[in-house]
Design a protein around this motif. Structure first.
Motif, PDB file in Angstrom:
ATOM      1  N   ALA A 150      22.369  -1.940  36.013  1.00 44.66           N
ATOM      2  CA  ALA A 150      23.372  -1.021  36.552  1.00 44.66           C
ATOM      3  C   ALA A 150      22.715   0.224  37.143  1.00 44.66           C
ATOM      4  CB  ALA A 150      24.364  -0.639  35.458  1.00 44.66           C
ATOM      5  N   ILE A 151      21.598   0.664  36.542  1.00 46.39           N
ATOM      6  CA  ILE A 151      20.830   1.812  37.039  1.00 46.39           C
ATOM      7  C   ILE A 151      19.564   1.277  37.686  1.00 46.39           C
ATOM      8  CG2 ILE A 151      19.600   3.913  36.377  1.00 46.39           C
ATOM      9  CD1 ILE A 151      21.543   4.176  34.043  1.00 46.39           C
ATOM     10  N   SER A 152      19.276   1.716  38.908  1.00 52.23           N
ATOM     11  CA  SER A 152      18.138   1.193  39.661  1.00 52.23           C
ATOM     12  C   SER A 152      16.821   1.424  38.922  1.00 52.23           C
ATOM     13  CB  SER A 152      18.088   1.858  41.043  1.00 52.23           C
ATOM     14  OG  SER A 152      16.965   1.422  41.767  1.00 52.23           O
ATOM     15  N   MET A 153      16.053   0.338  38.770  1.00 55.41           N
ATOM     16  CA  MET A 153      14.725   0.388  38.150  1.00 55.41           C
ATOM     17  C   MET A 153      13.772  -0.394  39.049  1.00 55.41           C
ATOM     18  SD  MET A 153      15.894  -0.371  34.208  1.00 55.41           S
ATOM     19  CE  MET A 153      14.211  -0.713  33.708  1.00 55.41           C
ATOM     20  N   PRO A 154      13.412   0.141  40.216  1.00 57.37           N
ATOM     21  CA  PRO A 154      12.697  -0.642  41.225  1.00 57.37           C
ATOM     22  C   PRO A 154      11.380  -1.221  40.730  1.00 57.37           C
ATOM     23  CG  PRO A 154      12.616   1.711  41.729  1.00 57.37           C
ATOM     24  CD  PRO A 154      13.611   1.540  40.634  1.00 57.37           C
ATOM     25  N   GLY A 155      11.294  -2.568  40.790  1.00 54.80           N
ATOM     26  CA  GLY A 155      10.061  -3.243  40.440  1.00 54.80           C
ATOM     27  C   GLY A 155       9.790  -3.389  38.964  1.00 54.80           C
ATOM     28  N   MET A 156      10.666  -2.891  38.100  1.00 53.27           N
ATOM     29  CA  MET A 156      10.388  -2.902  36.667  1.00 53.27           C
ATOM     30  C   MET A 156      10.703  -4.240  36.012  1.00 53.27           C
ATOM     31  SD  MET A 156       9.001  -0.079  36.075  1.00 53.27           S
ATOM     32  CE  MET A 156       8.391   0.030  37.757  1.00 53.27           C
ATOM     33  N   MET A 157      11.506  -5.072  36.673  1.00 55.89           N
ATOM     34  CA  MET A 157      11.807  -6.396  36.139  1.00 55.89           C
ATOM     35  C   MET A 157      11.415  -7.445  37.167  1.00 55.89           C
ATOM     36  SD  MET A 157      15.398  -5.518  34.260  1.00 55.89           S
ATOM     37  CE  MET A 157      15.982  -4.586  35.667  1.00 55.89           C
ATOM     38  N   ASP A 158      11.576  -8.706  36.823  1.00 55.00           N
ATOM     39  CA  ASP A 158      10.954  -9.773  37.601  1.00 55.00           C
ATOM     40  C   ASP A 158      11.901 -10.440  38.589  1.00 55.00           C
ATOM     41  OD1 ASP A 158       8.414  -9.524  36.515  1.00 55.00           O
ATOM     42  OD2 ASP A 158       8.915 -10.756  34.781  1.00 55.00           O
ATOM     43  N   THR A 159      11.292 -11.061  39.599  1.00 55.61           N
ATOM     44  CA  THR A 159      11.994 -11.826  40.623  1.00 55.61           C
ATOM     45  C   THR A 159      11.194 -13.090  40.912  1.00 55.61           C
ATOM     46  OG1 THR A 159      13.054  -9.937  41.727  1.00 55.61           O
ATOM     47  CG2 THR A 159      12.630 -11.870  43.079  1.00 55.61           C
ATOM     48  N   VAL A 160      11.883 -14.207  41.061  1.00 55.62           N
ATOM     49  CA  VAL A 160      11.253 -15.466  41.463  1.00 55.62           C
ATOM     50  C   VAL A 160      11.856 -15.877  42.804  1.00 55.62           C
ATOM     51  CG1 VAL A 160      10.800 -17.877  40.883  1.00 55.62           C
ATOM     52  CG2 VAL A 160      10.928 -16.162  39.053  1.00 55.62           C
ATOM     53  N   LEU A 161      11.012 -16.077  43.808  1.00 54.73           N
ATOM     54  CA  LEU A 161      11.455 -16.471  45.139  1.00 54.73           C
ATOM     55  C   LEU A 161      11.175 -17.950  45.388  1.00 54.73           C
ATOM     56  CD1 LEU A 161      10.051 -13.470  47.238  1.00 54.73           C
ATOM     57  CD2 LEU A 161      12.303 -13.684  46.199  1.00 54.73           C
ATOM     58  N   ASN A 162      11.880 -18.510  46.374  1.00 56.22           N
ATOM     59  CA  ASN A 162      11.640 -19.882  46.856  1.00 56.22           C
ATOM     60  C   ASN A 162      11.881 -20.944  45.789  1.00 56.22           C
ATOM     61  OD1 ASN A 162      10.656 -18.853  49.429  1.00 56.22           O
ATOM     62  ND2 ASN A 162       8.818 -18.252  48.311  1.00 56.22           N
ATOM     63  N   LEU A 163      12.738 -20.624  44.823  1.00 63.10           N
ATOM     64  CA  LEU A 163      12.996 -21.571  43.741  1.00 63.10           C
ATOM     65  C   LEU A 163      13.806 -22.752  44.269  1.00 63.10           C
ATOM     66  CD1 LEU A 163      13.724 -20.767  40.102  1.00 63.10           C
ATOM     67  CD2 LEU A 163      15.226 -22.382  41.244  1.00 63.10           C
ATOM     68  N   GLY A 164      13.451 -23.940  43.810  1.00 58.55           N
ATOM     69  CA  GLY A 164      14.071 -25.171  44.275  1.00 58.55           C
ATOM     70  C   GLY A 164      13.129 -26.019  45.097  1.00 58.55           C
ATOM     71  N   ILE A 165      11.934 -25.489  45.367  1.00 56.59           N
ATOM     72  CA  ILE A 165      10.973 -26.262  46.153  1.00 56.59           C
ATOM     73  C   ILE A 165      10.151 -27.165  45.245  1.00 56.59           C
ATOM     74  CG2 ILE A 165       9.047 -24.621  46.130  1.00 56.59           C
ATOM     75  CD1 ILE A 165       8.772 -25.276  49.196  1.00 56.59           C
ATOM     76  N   ASN A 166       9.885 -28.342  45.732  1.00 56.01           N
ATOM     77  CA  ASN A 166       9.003 -29.311  45.083  1.00 56.01           C
ATOM     78  C   ASN A 166       8.389 -30.163  46.194  1.00 56.01           C
ATOM     79  OD1 ASN A 166      11.078 -31.099  45.832  1.00 56.01           O
ATOM     80  ND2 ASN A 166      12.002 -31.036  43.778  1.00 56.01           N
ATOM     81  N   ASP A 167       7.730 -31.231  45.839  1.00 57.79           N
ATOM     82  CA  ASP A 167       7.094 -32.046  46.878  1.00 57.79           C
ATOM     83  C   ASP A 167       8.116 -32.591  47.873  1.00 57.79           C
ATOM     84  OD1 ASP A 167       4.732 -31.532  45.629  1.00 57.79           O
ATOM     85  OD2 ASP A 167       4.514 -33.511  44.709  1.00 57.79           O
ATOM     86  N   THR A 168       9.274 -32.993  47.359  1.00 61.24           N
ATOM     87  CA  THR A 168      10.305 -33.557  48.230  1.00 61.24           C
ATOM     88  C   THR A 168      10.873 -32.508  49.178  1.00 61.24           C
ATOM     89  OG1 THR A 168      10.921 -35.209  46.570  1.00 61.24           O
ATOM     90  CG2 THR A 168      12.559 -34.708  48.272  1.00 61.24           C
TER      91      THR A 168
END
Length: 451
Positions: A99-117
């Motif tokens: 609720a209160i901005s904490m820039p960069g203090m917690m994690d993010t995962v990008l491009n999720l759902g990618i695999n060989d297929t």
């Protein structure tokens, strides 16, 4: 009323603005931008109530998996893509947001759902094998670091085969990375919730007096790709200069990059004028969006954006962290413009910022006989003096012993927040003035030079 998939997950469709305490600032900003008809990728949010359950029990609440199925189906319908599909696959980002901005203090995962297929499907759809490999590599690196908590150095693949990286991760004892997108998603959600109690997040909350009980929401948003081609990229725009308070928009941009490249501090981006040169129509659209958001929020906005093949997407907006000089100027000028009342202006300038402004400043020209050792981009103005240290833990230890230190690093990341808090000033070899570390330095009023 926003569409609900059950007790814990909402669609962020702009039809309503649920409370920040429930959906977090990131999801609230997405909902607000969508309500203003700004270009935002579709997203759903898992509420802070789930965070509380997970942190108490180390398990996701019963019924959440079924809600996730419904939420993913909604994202598939909204994008015309399939999660884990062999044709037009849907990839998502999994982002924290308190609720209160904490820039960069917690994690993010990008491009999720990618695999060989899905990598093969992306390559076929884009006609670019290198883009698909790069996207797969990026996911594996983030998943290994954030979900598997792998801290060893991984091999630099360049444009190599992501399967080599996956094998290296296994050899380091981090376990097998799942190919099933649903397993990836569940694990990433848990990891993002767990990052609420990361060392850096705890340091940040303690310094700013933020309650540990708030928790974070998790936003699951369809990916757009700034690393796709030469007409793609990512950047950060401030509706006013966060260093000086000047009314001209200020920001940075990286061609053919994802947002993490800009905010991580690992790369030194170009000024926003680089976007204006190659895609002037996108630059104009971005500046208009910034004005719209500043008008709607009556505050300086910090906007993360991606350009995919010449199309603009806004990922989030929030009130900008600003240097002391900018904080005072923006507060005064926004009163003069009739945007805010004097009481609101006073609330936007902290006692620490006032103290910082009252400290001595170097003259425009260096003192006679002084020698310039290095130059970089200002992240926060001011003067700092102390023993130079290159490790954040050492900075914290020396500060506790009563010594003034200057933190000097090749680059800083959110993991260095305790070192930044302990230091009189920060300098980095790489990174831009819109990186998360630069935002933290401004927020703390620490003199900082980057790049």
């Amino acid at each position: 009323m926003a569409r609900e998939f059950g007790q814990f997950i909402l669609a962020i469709d702009g039809s309503a603005l649920p409370a920040r305490a429930t959906i977090g600032g990131k999801a609230w900003s997405i909902a607000h931008m969508r309500s203003l008809d700004l270009p935002v990728p579709p997203a759903v949010v898992i509420t802070t109530a789930v965070c509380h359950v997970y942190l108490e029990s180390a398990a996701l609440p019963k019924g959440l998996e079924a809600e996730l199925d419904a939420a993913i189906a909604w994202l598939e319908s909204a994008t015309g893509r399939g999660f884990g599909a062999s044709d037009r696959p849907l990839l998502v980002s999994v982002r924290s947001g308190a609720a209160i901005s904490m820039p960069g203090m917690m994690d993010t995962v990008l491009n999720l759902g990618i695999n060989d297929t899905t990598e093969r499907a992306l390559a076929a759809e884009s006609g670019d094998d290198a883009f698909a490999r790069d996207t797969h590599r990026r996911f594996l690196e983030l998943y290994a670091s954030i979900v598997l908590r792998l801290r060893q150095t991984l091999p630099d693949l360049g444009d190599g085969d992501p399967r080599v990286l996956r094998a290296a991760i296994g050899k380091l004892g981090a376990g097998k990375i799942p190919e099933d997108p649903r397993m990836q998603l569940s694990a990433a959600i848990k990891a993002v919730f767990a990052s609420w109690n990361s060392r850096r997040a705890k340091h940040y909350r303690k310094h700013h007096g933020i309650e540990d009980s708030l928790g974070t929401a998790v936003t699951v948003q369809s990916m757009v790709f700034g690393n796709l081609d030469v007409r793609s990229g990512a950047g950060v725009l401030f509706s006013r200069n966060p260093l000086t308070g000047d009314t001209a928009p200020y920001g940075e941009y990286l061609h053919c990059a994802q947002g993490e490249d800009v905010v991580s501090g690992k790369f030194t981006p170009e000024l926003l004028s680089a976007l204006a040169e190659v895609l002037p129509e996108i630059y104009d659209q971005l500046v208009r969006a910034a004005r719209t958001l500043e008008d709607a929020n009556n505050d300086v906005q910090d906007i993360e954006f991606t350009v995919q093949q010449g199309q603009l997407f806004l990922l989030q907006t929030r009130s900008a962290k600003r240097a002391p000089q900018a904080a005072v100027r923006c507060a005064v000028e926004m009163v003069d413009e009739g945007r805010i009342e004097p009481a609101t202006a006073l609330s936007r300038v902290t006692a620490d910022q006032v103290r910082s402004l009252l400290k001595p400043r170097l003259a425009q020209r260096a003192e006679e006989g002084a020698r310039v050792l290095a130059r970089g981009e200002p992240a926060c103005q001011g003067v700092g003096r102390g023993v130079v240290v290159v490790d954040s833990d050492e900075a914290e230890i020396l500060h506790a012993a009563g010594k003034d230190v200057v933190l000097a690093r090749a680059t800083t990341s959110p993991e260095d927040v305790h070192g930044i808090i302990a230091s009189q000033a920060v300098i980095t070899e790489r990174g831009g003035s819109t990186s998360h570390a630069a935002l933290v330095s401004r927020d703390l009023g620490k003199p900082s030079i980057v790049g």
